[in-house]
Design an enzyme around this catalytic site. Structure first.
Site, PDB file in Angstrom:
ATOM      1  N   ALA A   1       0.950  -1.193  -0.126  1.00 47.19           N
ATOM      2  CA  ALA A   1      -0.013  -0.025  -0.005  1.00 47.19           C
ATOM      3  C   ALA A   1       0.787   1.299  -0.008  1.00 47.19           C
ATOM      4  CB  ALA A   1      -0.852   0.037   1.125  1.00 47.19           C
ATOM      5  N   GLU A   2       0.419   2.332  -0.673  1.00 41.89           N
ATOM      6  CA  GLU A   2       1.208   3.494  -0.928  1.00 41.89           C
ATOM      7  C   GLU A   2       1.471   4.359   0.512  1.00 41.89           C
ATOM      8  OE1 GLU A   2      -1.867   4.018  -4.412  1.00 41.89           O
ATOM      9  OE2 GLU A   2      -1.523   2.566  -2.646  1.00 41.89           O
ATOM     10  N   ASN A   3       0.661   3.927   1.332  1.00 40.61           N
ATOM     11  CA  ASN A   3       1.060   4.860   2.661  1.00 40.61           C
ATOM     12  C   ASN A   3       1.934   4.017   3.437  1.00 40.61           C
ATOM     13  OD1 ASN A   3      -0.850   2.505   3.192  1.00 40.61           O
ATOM     14  ND2 ASN A   3      -1.587   3.184   4.911  1.00 40.61           N
ATOM     15  N   GLY A   4       2.630   2.877   3.001  1.00 41.15           N
ATOM     16  CA  GLY A   4       3.813   2.281   3.605  1.00 41.15           C
ATOM     17  C   GLY A   4       3.693   1.032   4.411  1.00 41.15           C
TER      18      GLY A   4
END
Length: 220
Positions: free
Chosen positions: A49-52
């Site tokens: 996921a792009e949020n890490g």
């Protein structure tokens, strides 16, 4: 057209069949986020996921959500064994480096050449294109899941997108509530038809020419 949960789940279940052991996969919001619920329990897929986060799991049971643990869209998630956290810059570096095997994204329109429009409808306020642009351009395989027609009954698979593009010539496979269609150098190839629809119905509700696979399957 709006899809009920049963149809959304059927699309997610079919999309899950495209994932293979050991893949690193990024999922968009909406239908894609349902995919982890339909993987075999013994299959190891690392969802990014792009949020890490690397190692997203199934949706949590109601009442067991962790307010500090969510995906890039802000929805609660679980983690799999071996999951890891990192900052958003590292997450996007993984995407831009081409380290993601598959991304599954929602779509507003897909063209016969594989152009994707999935982030803005003119006249509506949106926060921006987000990470979809990088994912569509840099991921090894791009799968789009969506309804076959819009709320007005118009085809979402078209000869050329009329909505603002996310990326050009990026889509490899389209999975809708009516069909599975491959994007090839020779055009769109219909490989599967979803019951209760038939080939004629799919062709008539597709706004671009379709070739029919010799090994066409019907999904009951």
């Amino acid at each position: 057209m709006e899809m009920d949960m049963g149809i959304r789940e059927r699309i997610a279940r079919r999309a899950a069949q495209e994932l293979k052991e050991g893949m690193i996969v990024n999922l968009g919001i909406g239908i894609p986020s349902l995919i982890p619920n339909y993987l075999p329990s013994d299959m190891t897929i690392m969802f990014q996921a792009e949020n890490g986060i690397l190692g997203l799991g199934k949706s949590p049971e109601k009442g067991e959500e962790d307010a500090n643990l969510c995906n890039a869209a802000g929805y609660p998630v679980t983690l799999t064994k071996g999951a890891s956290y990192f900052d958003s810059a590292t997450a996007f570096a993984m995407i831009r480096k081409g380290l993601i095997d598959v991304t599954v994204l929602g779509g507003l329109q897909v063209s016969e050449k594989g152009d994707l429009a999935n982030w803005m409808v003119p006249g509506k306020r949106v926060p921006g294109v987000g990470g979809g642009m990088e994912l569509a351009q840099k991921t090894k395989k791009v799968i789009v899941v969506m309804s076959h027609v819009n709320k007005d009954g118009e085809p979402k698979i078209v000869t050329a997108c009329s909505l603002p593009l996310t990326a050009r010539r990026c889509v490899d496979l389209i999975i809708t509530d009516r069909a599975v269609i491959e994007v090839t150098n020779q055009g769109l190839l219909l490989t599967e038809v979803m019951s209760p629809y038939d080939v004629e119905d799919v062709v008539s509700h597709t706004g671009a020419p379709l070739r029919i696979a010799r090994t066409l399957k019907r999904i009951e």
